[in-house]
Scaffold this active site. Sequence first.
Site, PDB file in Angstrom:
ATOM      1  CB  CYS A 136       6.610 -18.682 -19.771  1.00 33.29           C
ATOM      2  SG  CYS A 136       7.274 -19.887 -18.605  1.00 33.29           S
ATOM      3  CB  CYS A 144      -0.922  -0.009   1.207  1.00 34.06           C
ATOM      4  SG  CYS A 144      -2.033  -1.417   1.225  1.00 34.06           S
TER       5      CYS A 144
END
Length: 391
Positions: free
Chosen positions: A349, A197
């Site tokens: 991937c 945050c």
Amino acid sequence: MKIKPLITEFASLSIKEIKRYSRHVLLPEIGLENQKRISNSKILVIGAGGLGSPILLYLAASGVKELGICDFDVVDETNLQRQILFNNQSIGKDKAQEAKEKINELNPNVKVTVFNEMITSKNAEKIVKDFDLVIDGSDNFATRYLLNDVCVFLDKPYIWASIYRFDGQLSVFWKKHGPCYRCLHPEPPPTNMVQTCASGGVLASMCATIASLQVTQALQLITGVGDVLIGQVLSYSALDANFRKVKVDKDPDCVICGKNPSITSLIDYEQFCGPVKPRKDPGIKAIELKQMLDKRNKNELDFLLVDIREVPEKNLVEIEGSVFINRDDIFANDGISLIPKDKQVVLYCRSGNRSTEVMNYLKHNGFLEVTHLEGGIISWVQEVETHKASY
Ligand SMILES: [Zn+2]
């Protein structure tokens, strides 16, 4: 899940106290008996910040017997946007002590114990052992794994939450009734990819939403009223006012609550969450992905297949039916907003390393139905599209 009341002994309440808590007592499910359980409960709150502030205020107002506050930080001006225990006069003061004063202004009946220190493997058992349950208002992974582990060892319910920007999630972990935090997240996220945050921001009122849900879980555990979030993660997205519940199973191979636990005492959590760590996050096999794609083509299944490689790799070979969202865009830009939270997501991937990393990152950010292709597109061309095996 329904459970028996955690608190089995009752506080004796004066006429004045019964009046004070009368809006609880009036609720048929709570009544005087359950208020006496609440008023006999001892709750430890880790962190007196964005989550901890409303958690502590609501618990104090609810009339718990004792609150433990563990926080070693001091109040700064940027805290005041959401940490509603504090005001301008609090700046520069110790959070835990300041929180104690505010709590006792609200409800002098509550005993407040201050731990003006960081919770670590050395002091955790001592801090936690005398409380009935632990509520996590911390903002880092080392503390979450530590709290989970100490609660497993001491058989305490652990009410976990995490918040970021407009999203929050929470659950109740209690070994004897369901999974633990490590069953949900066996591995911490890559350290260089952790968003906080402090760096990414958080909506003030969203902290209160999640904190309030945590307190509700605590009151339900104490009284045994209703169903608690054991074995489920509740996630909330403020931007579209959306709540979702996702089931979490106990992992029989969990390193701490599984059948053969390898962790039998508290470890070094800073190191565990540090940059060097082993990876173990199995995904799905190429053959399974093929079956899923066949089902999706017949509209029997809905999921999103995401290619997270670089453009030149994609141009070389790709799996038909996948969308392209580059790994770096997911981490650094707004690629993450293109990934849905409400349906299954499969990442791939080249070999499975990058997809493991991105999967881990997304899971810690509230994407609970994400998995990846084990062995990447290499295993796909070896096992499914063998004519492309030159890749
Ligand atoms: Zn576990």
